[in-house]
Design a protein around this motif. Sequence first.
Motif, mmCIF file in Angstrom:
data_model
loop_
_atom_site.group_PDB
_atom_site.id
_atom_site.type_symbol
_atom_site.label_atom_id
_atom_site.label_comp_id
_atom_site.label_asym_id
_atom_site.label_seq_id
_atom_site.Cartn_x
_atom_site.Cartn_y
_atom_site.Cartn_z
ATOM 1 N N TYR A 1 0.839 -1.203 0.000
ATOM 2 C CA TYR A 1 0.000 0.000 0.000
ATOM 3 C C TYR A 1 0.876 1.256 0.000
ATOM 4 C CZ TYR A 1 -3.207 3.544 1.897
ATOM 5 O OH TYR A 1 -3.933 4.688 2.098
ATOM 6 N N LYS B 1 -11.022 -1.798 -2.193
ATOM 7 C CA LYS B 1 -9.978 -2.023 -3.191
ATOM 8 C C LYS B 1 -10.527 -1.822 -4.605
ATOM 9 C CE LYS B 1 -6.830 -5.361 -5.216
ATOM 10 N NZ LYS B 1 -6.293 -6.741 -5.233
ATOM 11 N N THR C 1 -9.068 5.116 -0.008
ATOM 12 C CA THR C 1 -7.732 4.833 0.539
ATOM 13 C C THR C 1 -7.683 5.058 2.044
ATOM 14 O OG1 THR C 1 -7.030 7.084 -0.073
ATOM 15 C CG2 THR C 1 -6.488 5.303 -1.606
ATOM 16 N N PHE D 1 -9.424 2.104 3.630
ATOM 17 C CA PHE D 1 -8.816 0.805 3.308
ATOM 18 C C PHE D 1 -7.540 0.571 4.118
ATOM 19 C CE2 PHE D 1 -6.406 -1.930 0.135
ATOM 20 C CZ PHE D 1 -7.178 -3.068 0.342
ATOM 21 N N PHE E 1 -1.275 -1.708 -6.095
ATOM 22 C CA PHE E 1 -2.604 -1.853 -5.473
ATOM 23 C C PHE E 1 -3.219 -3.202 -5.834
ATOM 24 C CE2 PHE E 1 -2.967 2.946 -5.083
ATOM 25 C CZ PHE E 1 -3.040 2.953 -3.697
ATOM 26 N N SER F 1 -7.781 -8.191 -1.357
ATOM 27 C CA SER F 1 -8.996 -7.433 -1.063
ATOM 28 C C SER F 1 -9.504 -7.768 0.336
ATOM 29 C CB SER F 1 -10.075 -7.755 -2.099
ATOM 30 O OG SER F 1 -11.209 -6.939 -1.903
#
Length: 433
Positions: free
Chosen positions: A25, A85, A142, A145, A205, A210
């Motif tokens: 990430y 994601k 983002t 996540f 990414f 996920s």
Amino acid sequence: MSVPAAESARHDPYAALRIPDFRRYISARICLTLATRIQGLVIGWQIFELTNDPLALGLIGLAEAVPSIGVSLYAGHLADSVKRKNIIMATVASLLVCAVALALLATPAGLRLLTRNALATLPLYAVIFGSGIARGFLGPATFSFMPQLLPDRQNLANAITWNSTTWQAASVLGPAIGGYLIAHLGVANAYSVAAVLLGLALVQFARIASRPLPAMEGERPDLKTSVLSGIRFIWSNQLILAALSLDLFAVLFGGAVALLPIFAADILKVGATGFGHLEAAPAVGSVLMAVSLTYFPLRRHAGRKLLWAVAGFGVATIFFALSTNFWLSLFLLFLTGVFDSVSVIVRSTLLHTFTPEHMKGRVSAVNNIFIGSSNEIGSFESGTLARLLGVVPSVVFGGTMTLVVVALTALRAGKLRRLDMTPETPETPEGAR
């Protein structure tokens, strides 16, 4: 605000970086930030060369902020309703398409569409508008996540600091690389480099596993209820609201970055390479401060330190406006980054600490309206005032207004002024809220 006891027992400055998906990430964020910083610098330089108009620079920010604000609340709802994601992949792909479009517009064929008439730059503004939509969806996704990549909340504060540190580090390199590319390889190649970096971000990414949406009690709310709950959450939390408001108005009034092409070309006379250094200076200060906070976390009297930091940002902005020496200007911009880093980390810590996982998309969306778009709206404000008052007076005015905002916040927001982030302080959980 209290910090979990496990964090204070033994501080490992590299704890979050030991998590593979978090490293992926961070790598993706570095590529993404490099690309957007290069692209932002190049498009500012290109539009100023085409128009020689400070208002045209301000319109860059407006063209990005309007769509970003427009989609933010829905984007927050989506980030709490759809796998995050998936949203990230779609939006980064959209940013890649925008970067390719800018590169094509900078080719000889594309340049025939762009003249020294401001209206002829509309294709550039159209691409900026499209990227603004994508970034409006990307921010909440983002933000919400990142915590899902951590096995537990023990490393959350460390992850927030590293997230900020690496973002600032990429922000240091981005403008310097952009200035070099403009000076030695041209605008089209600079846009092409940004496109390649966005492609690398997309790959990184894609390598992250996920995650399902966080669990919540009851059924997921409809769009209207979902959007309003994010707004109500922030409005009811004085600490978060005060921190967001302080940052909003400080950036709105105190940002001189939008006018840096004018300072570089007309006041300091340092050209494209010097422009890249000026753009990078705030990020250099930010990353050095962020790294120091990784080893020495900001805890005791955090609220007071935040207020003093934003005040320092305003003072440095005023002196930058008055400086005619390149090295002094570079140092003053460096100081604005040092002070801004404190604000960013305190605000991010407050948001992540107090926001439930299933609401982070919506709360981040409101944060995006407050903060994420204040840079762009601040750019428009700076460009408009520069045209009305002149470049230097407009930046002095902005720095002065930042000091006014700090004084008002210190008087009105007692909880923020008293904020203490020392671990296991018994009075802070209630007092912080």
